[in-house]
Design an enzyme around this catalytic site. Structure first.
Site: not given
Length: 239
Positions: A7-8, A10, A13, A83, A90, A92, A116, A168
């Site tokens: 679950i991201g 946006s 999956k 870490y 995260g 993910d 994202t 532009t």
């Protein structure tokens, strides 16, 4: 049959594993109704999921009802996590690192997830997750230019990306897309000074914007996070 869900920020999956391979069964909003509909016909008896944000209690309860477990910083994984604040990492990112490690064990790896956010994570040949960096993704760069300036338009990512734009719109698109490509190539060149045999794994919905031409040692792997979740699940099942 096992189910794995990512679950991201946006989208969500999910893939099933029937014992031989992962098969994607859902790609859409993190909402219970369309997700439940996509799983009709499957008998799920466990699995693993991860999320980068808070989700509806209905969805989390539905995942739990299928005996799925959530990946957290306390879940044992087949990498040593260096870490300093594992509770803020995260999941993910960690799952993608494990997924890459499962494909190239014993090698130094750079894992790039283009979603994202664009994340860059390092796995050493010794099996250590050695941290990484986070940068804005493609859509965030376009929206930031539009929202934080007075006159720059919101530009679609699809379109020409000349070396130097003559409008532009083209200037913004080229600046964002070419900028991310140069950023990725810069990370690769920099790390190869320290890890000459580095392998690079690219994943995420925006990898289509990265130029893969003539790039040796770089692998585009769809659903790398889901693959990592499956590996972590198996690792814990065997422990």
């Amino acid at each position: 049959m096992k189910l794995f869900a990512d679950i991201g920020n946006s989208l969500m999956k999910a893939a099933v594993n029937d014992g031989s391979a992962l098969r994607e069964v859902y790609y859409g909003p993190a909402e219970i109704e369309p997700f439940r509909d996509a799983l009709k016909g499957f008998t799920i008896d466990g699995g693993m999921w991860c999320t980068v944000r808070e989700i509806d209690t209905d969805l989390s309860s539905f995942l739990s009802s299928m005996s799925m477990v959530q990946l957290t910083h306390e879940t044992p994984v087949p990498l040593k996590n260096l870490y300093s604040t594992p509770q803020t990492l995260g999941m993910d990112r960690l799952a993608a690192a494990v997924g890459a490690w499962s494909l190239k064990q014993g090698h130094d790896l750079l894992v790039i997830d283009m979603g994202t956010a664009v994340t860059f994570d390092l796995v050493t040949a010794a099996g250590e997750y050695a941290g990484g960096n986070i940068a804005p993704g493609v859509a965030l760069r376009f929206s930031s230019l539009n929202e934080h300036t007075g006159r720059l338009p919101l530009v679609d990512a699809d379109g020409p990306t000349p070396r130097f734009g003559l409008s532009t719109t083209d200037s913004i698109r080229s600046g964002v897309i070419r900028g991310i490509n140069n950023e990725i190539n810069g990370y690769i060149l920099d790390l190869k000074e320290f890890f000459p045999s580095l392998f690079v794994f690219l994943t995420g919905g925006d990898i289509k914007f990265f130029d893969m031409n003539c790039k040796s040692g770089i692998f585009a792997v769809a659903n790398l996070v889901l693959k990592g979740l499956a590996c972590i699940f198996d690792y814990n099942e065997k422990s």
